[in-house]
Design a protein around this motif. Structure first.
Motif, PDB file in Angstrom:
ATOM      1  N   MET A  17     -24.527  29.938  87.321  1.00 55.54           N
ATOM      2  CA  MET A  17     -24.012  29.017  88.326  1.00 55.54           C
ATOM      3  C   MET A  17     -24.025  27.588  87.792  1.00 55.54           C
ATOM      4  O   MET A  17     -24.959  27.190  87.088  1.00 55.54           O
ATOM      5  CB  MET A  17     -24.899  29.125  89.585  1.00 55.54           C
ATOM      6  CG  MET A  17     -24.300  28.537  90.847  1.00 55.54           C
ATOM      7  SD  MET A  17     -25.459  28.728  92.247  1.00 55.54           S
ATOM      8  CE  MET A  17     -25.529  30.518  92.376  1.00 55.54           C
ATOM      9  N   THR A  18     -23.001  26.818  88.093  1.00 51.94           N
ATOM     10  CA  THR A  18     -22.970  25.410  87.694  1.00 51.94           C
ATOM     11  C   THR A  18     -23.694  24.564  88.734  1.00 51.94           C
ATOM     12  O   THR A  18     -23.975  25.012  89.854  1.00 51.94           O
ATOM     13  CB  THR A  18     -21.524  24.915  87.556  1.00 51.94           C
ATOM     14  OG1 THR A  18     -20.896  24.946  88.847  1.00 51.94           O
ATOM     15  CG2 THR A  18     -20.735  25.798  86.594  1.00 51.94           C
ATOM     16  N   GLN A  19     -23.956  23.310  88.367  1.00 50.03           N
ATOM     17  CA  GLN A  19     -24.583  22.396  89.323  1.00 50.03           C
ATOM     18  C   GLN A  19     -23.668  22.161  90.520  1.00 50.03           C
ATOM     19  O   GLN A  19     -24.151  22.053  91.662  1.00 50.03           O
ATOM     20  CB  GLN A  19     -24.910  21.069  88.642  1.00 50.03           C
ATOM     21  CG  GLN A  19     -26.083  21.147  87.681  1.00 50.03           C
ATOM     22  CD  GLN A  19     -26.470  19.786  87.123  1.00 50.03           C
ATOM     23  OE1 GLN A  19     -25.685  18.828  87.192  1.00 50.03           O
ATOM     24  NE2 GLN A  19     -27.657  19.695  86.553  1.00 50.03           N
ATOM     25  N   ASP A  20     -22.370  22.089  90.295  1.00 53.59           N
ATOM     26  CA  ASP A  20     -21.433  21.887  91.410  1.00 53.59           C
ATOM     27  C   ASP A  20     -21.469  23.058  92.381  1.00 53.59           C
ATOM     28  O   ASP A  20     -21.445  22.859  93.607  1.00 53.59           O
ATOM     29  CB  ASP A  20     -20.009  21.703  90.867  1.00 53.59           C
ATOM     30  CG  ASP A  20     -19.835  20.357  90.186  1.00 53.59           C
ATOM     31  OD1 ASP A  20     -20.311  19.354  90.749  1.00 53.59           O
ATOM     32  OD2 ASP A  20     -19.256  20.311  89.094  1.00 53.59           O
ATOM     33  N   GLU A  21     -21.528  24.283  91.838  1.00 50.95           N
ATOM     34  CA  GLU A  21     -21.557  25.463  92.706  1.00 50.95           C
ATOM     35  C   GLU A  21     -22.840  25.517  93.523  1.00 50.95           C
ATOM     36  O   GLU A  21     -22.811  25.819  94.726  1.00 50.95           O
ATOM     37  CB  GLU A  21     -21.416  26.731  91.855  1.00 50.95           C
ATOM     38  CG  GLU A  21     -20.025  26.895  91.234  1.00 50.95           C
ATOM     39  CD  GLU A  21     -19.981  28.028  90.235  1.00 50.95           C
ATOM     40  OE1 GLU A  21     -18.867  28.521  89.964  1.00 50.95           O
ATOM     41  OE2 GLU A  21     -21.051  28.418  89.714  1.00 50.95           O
ATOM     42  N   LEU A  22     -23.971  25.212  92.885  1.00 53.52           N
ATOM     43  CA  LEU A  22     -25.229  25.216  93.622  1.00 53.52           C
ATOM     44  C   LEU A  22     -25.244  24.107  94.666  1.00 53.52           C
ATOM     45  O   LEU A  22     -25.707  24.312  95.804  1.00 53.52           O
ATOM     46  CB  LEU A  22     -26.407  25.046  92.655  1.00 53.52           C
ATOM     47  CG  LEU A  22     -27.803  25.028  93.298  1.00 53.52           C
ATOM     48  CD1 LEU A  22     -28.061  26.316  94.086  1.00 53.52           C
ATOM     49  CD2 LEU A  22     -28.884  24.831  92.237  1.00 53.52           C
ATOM     50  N   ALA A  23     -24.726  22.942  94.312  1.00 51.08           N
ATOM     51  CA  ALA A  23     -24.685  21.826  95.262  1.00 51.08           C
ATOM     52  C   ALA A  23     -23.840  22.183  96.480  1.00 51.08           C
ATOM     53  O   ALA A  23     -24.196  21.851  97.620  1.00 51.08           O
ATOM     54  CB  ALA A  23     -24.129  20.585  94.570  1.00 51.08           C
ATOM     55  N   LEU A  26     -25.796  24.447  98.711  1.00 50.86           N
ATOM     56  CA  LEU A  26     -26.918  23.773  99.369  1.00 50.86           C
ATOM     57  C   LEU A  26     -26.454  22.628 100.267  1.00 50.86           C
ATOM     58  O   LEU A  26     -27.292  21.986 100.921  1.00 50.86           O
ATOM     59  CB  LEU A  26     -27.900  23.235  98.317  1.00 50.86           C
ATOM     60  CG  LEU A  26     -28.587  24.266  97.429  1.00 50.86           C
ATOM     61  CD1 LEU A  26     -29.482  23.581  96.405  1.00 50.86           C
ATOM     62  CD2 LEU A  26     -29.409  25.245  98.263  1.00 50.86           C
ATOM     63  N   HIS A  27     -25.126  22.354 100.238  1.00 49.19           N
ATOM     64  CA  HIS A  27     -24.545  21.266 101.034  1.00 49.19           C
ATOM     65  C   HIS A  27     -25.135  19.918 100.647  1.00 49.19           C
ATOM     66  O   HIS A  27     -25.496  19.095 101.504  1.00 49.19           O
ATOM     67  CB  HIS A  27     -24.749  21.522 102.546  1.00 49.19           C
ATOM     68  CG  HIS A  27     -24.240  22.856 102.995  1.00 49.19           C
ATOM     69  ND1 HIS A  27     -22.892  23.192 103.032  1.00 49.19           N
ATOM     70  CD2 HIS A  27     -24.912  23.969 103.415  1.00 49.19           C
ATOM     71  CE1 HIS A  27     -22.752  24.432 103.455  1.00 49.19           C
ATOM     72  NE2 HIS A  27     -23.957  24.929 103.695  1.00 49.19           N
ATOM     73  N   VAL A  28     -25.252  19.702  99.351  1.00 50.37           N
ATOM     74  CA  VAL A  28     -25.690  18.418  98.819  1.00 50.37           C
ATOM     75  C   VAL A  28     -24.737  18.039  97.689  1.00 50.37           C
ATOM     76  O   VAL A  28     -23.859  18.813  97.310  1.00 50.37           O
ATOM     77  CB  VAL A  28     -27.144  18.474  98.290  1.00 50.37           C
ATOM     78  CG1 VAL A  28     -28.128  18.794  99.411  1.00 50.37           C
ATOM     79  CG2 VAL A  28     -27.279  19.507  97.165  1.00 50.37           C
ATOM     80  N   SER A  29     -24.908  16.838  97.136  1.00 49.46           N
ATOM     81  CA  SER A  29     -24.058  16.409  96.029  1.00 49.46           C
ATOM     82  C   SER A  29     -24.554  16.988  94.704  1.00 49.46           C
ATOM     83  O   SER A  29     -25.710  17.392  94.584  1.00 49.46           O
ATOM     84  CB  SER A  29     -24.034  14.884  95.947  1.00 49.46           C
ATOM     85  OG  SER A  29     -25.322  14.393  95.589  1.00 49.46           O
ATOM     86  N   THR A  32     -27.507  15.168  93.402  1.00 50.63           N
ATOM     87  CA  THR A  32     -28.790  15.557  93.994  1.00 50.63           C
ATOM     88  C   THR A  32     -29.389  16.741  93.245  1.00 50.63           C
ATOM     89  O   THR A  32     -30.587  16.760  92.937  1.00 50.63           O
ATOM     90  CB  THR A  32     -28.602  15.919  95.479  1.00 50.63           C
ATOM     91  OG1 THR A  32     -28.093  14.782  96.181  1.00 50.63           O
ATOM     92  CG2 THR A  32     -29.922  16.352  96.107  1.00 50.63           C
ATOM     93  N   VAL A  33     -28.544  17.732  92.943  1.00 43.96           N
ATOM     94  CA  VAL A  33     -29.031  18.884  92.163  1.00 43.96           C
ATOM     95  C   VAL A  33     -29.499  18.428  90.790  1.00 43.96           C
ATOM     96  O   VAL A  33     -30.545  18.871  90.291  1.00 43.96           O
ATOM     97  CB  VAL A  33     -27.929  19.951  92.045  1.00 43.96           C
ATOM     98  CG1 VAL A  33     -28.372  21.075  91.109  1.00 43.96           C
ATOM     99  CG2 VAL A  33     -27.595  20.523  93.417  1.00 43.96           C
ATOM    100  N   SER A  34     -28.741  17.544  90.154  1.00 43.97           N
ATOM    101  CA  SER A  34     -29.128  17.020  88.837  1.00 43.97           C
ATOM    102  C   SER A  34     -30.467  16.294  88.917  1.00 43.97           C
ATOM    103  O   SER A  34     -31.316  16.441  88.032  1.00 43.97           O
ATOM    104  CB  SER A  34     -28.034  16.079  88.315  1.00 43.97           C
ATOM    105  OG  SER A  34     -28.435  15.506  87.081  1.00 43.97           O
ATOM    106  N   ASN A  35     -30.675  15.531  89.981  1.00 45.00           N
ATOM    107  CA  ASN A  35     -31.948  14.822  90.143  1.00 45.00           C
ATOM    108  C   ASN A  35     -33.102  15.798  90.334  1.00 45.00           C
ATOM    109  O   ASN A  35     -34.211  15.566  89.824  1.00 45.00           O
ATOM    110  CB  ASN A  35     -31.875  13.867  91.335  1.00 45.00           C
ATOM    111  CG  ASN A  35     -30.986  12.673  91.072  1.00 45.00           C
ATOM    112  OD1 ASN A  35     -30.732  12.326  89.920  1.00 45.00           O
ATOM    113  ND2 ASN A  35     -30.494  12.048  92.134  1.00 45.00           N
TER     114      ASN A  35
END
Length: 238
Positions: A17-23, A26-29, A32-35
């Motif tokens: 999964m990419t960070q965009d897909e997880l974000a 999770l309904h976040v940017s 936020t996932v990167s942080n």
């Protein structure tokens, strides 16, 4: 905090999964996932539970990391045991060499030295090669060969070691008898076994002694090859 972020990233990558897909899930940017993953911020309990649900892992995995698999725990235990055996063998060789030096000055016999150099030293470096490859397997993920060349290579290594043992065996037994004789009867009583080897065999023994004394590290690749060509243990399904 950083460990939680690393655990989230590891679980995300395992899911492909990419960070965009997880974000998005999770309904976040994405930032936020990167942080979360870099440790700049920490998810709260609710976010951790949602992340665990989306990544299909237990929340304990995100908090403490993936537990060690049984086979990995077994490899670590074997590495520790073999490392201890390697240290014990090395210490034994060092102490025996000191004793052999005193015996040589007193009895003028090199029999125990031949035993150490032709048997103990090769065994130490063989085990060293094996342990080094197992350490690579534990810490770097190295695995034994699975190709068709693994079996012929293993047979070639075993054949080479067998040839070394066959050449050394009669001289080892002879020197062992001399060593026992000196210990039991003292250095002043001569030893005559009544058995003599062909000259070429004696020269082969001298060559083995030379190789083991000057180039003992030549046995390290043999030990590594034995580990690298070992058949993998297959778990049976119940």
């Amino acid at each position: 905090m950083r460990e939680i972020g690393k655990n989230i990233r590891a679980a995300r990558l395992r899911r492909g999964m990419t960070q965009d897909e997880l974000a998005e899930r999770l309904h976040v940017s994405r930032q936020t996932v990167s942080n979360y993953e870099t440790g700049r911020s920490r998810p709260d309990v609710e976010m951790l539970l949602r992340a665990a649900e989306q990544l299909e892992v237990d929340v304990q995995v995100l908090l403490y990391g993936e537990p060690l698999r049984p086979e990995r725990r077994r490899e670590i235990r074997l590495l520790l045991a073999e490392g201890a055996a390697l240290a014990a063998l090395g210490s034994g060789i060092f102490l025996l060499r000191r004793w052999v030096g005193r015996l040589f000055r007193r009895a003028f016999t090199g029999a125990p030295l031949y035993l150490i150099q032709s048997v103990a030293v090769p065994a130490f470096y063989l085990l060293l090669g094996w342990v080094l490859l197992r350490a690579c397997g534990v810490f770097l993920g190295a695995k034994p060969l699975e190709c068709r060349r693994a079996r012929p290579l293993r047979r070639a290594v075993l054949a080479g070691l067998a040839a070394w043992a066959v050449l050394a065996a009669p001289i080892v037994v002879s020197n062992l008898c001399v060593s026992v004789h000196i210990l039991l009867r003292g250095p002043g009583v001569p030893w005559d076994s009544g058995f003599s080897l062909p000259r070429w065999w004696e020269r082969a023994g001298i060559w083995q002694l030379y190789v083991a004394a000057r180039f003992p590290a030549v046995f390290v690749p043999f030990g590594a090859a034995l580990w690298g060509t070992r058949p993998e243990r297959r778990e049976e399904n119940p």
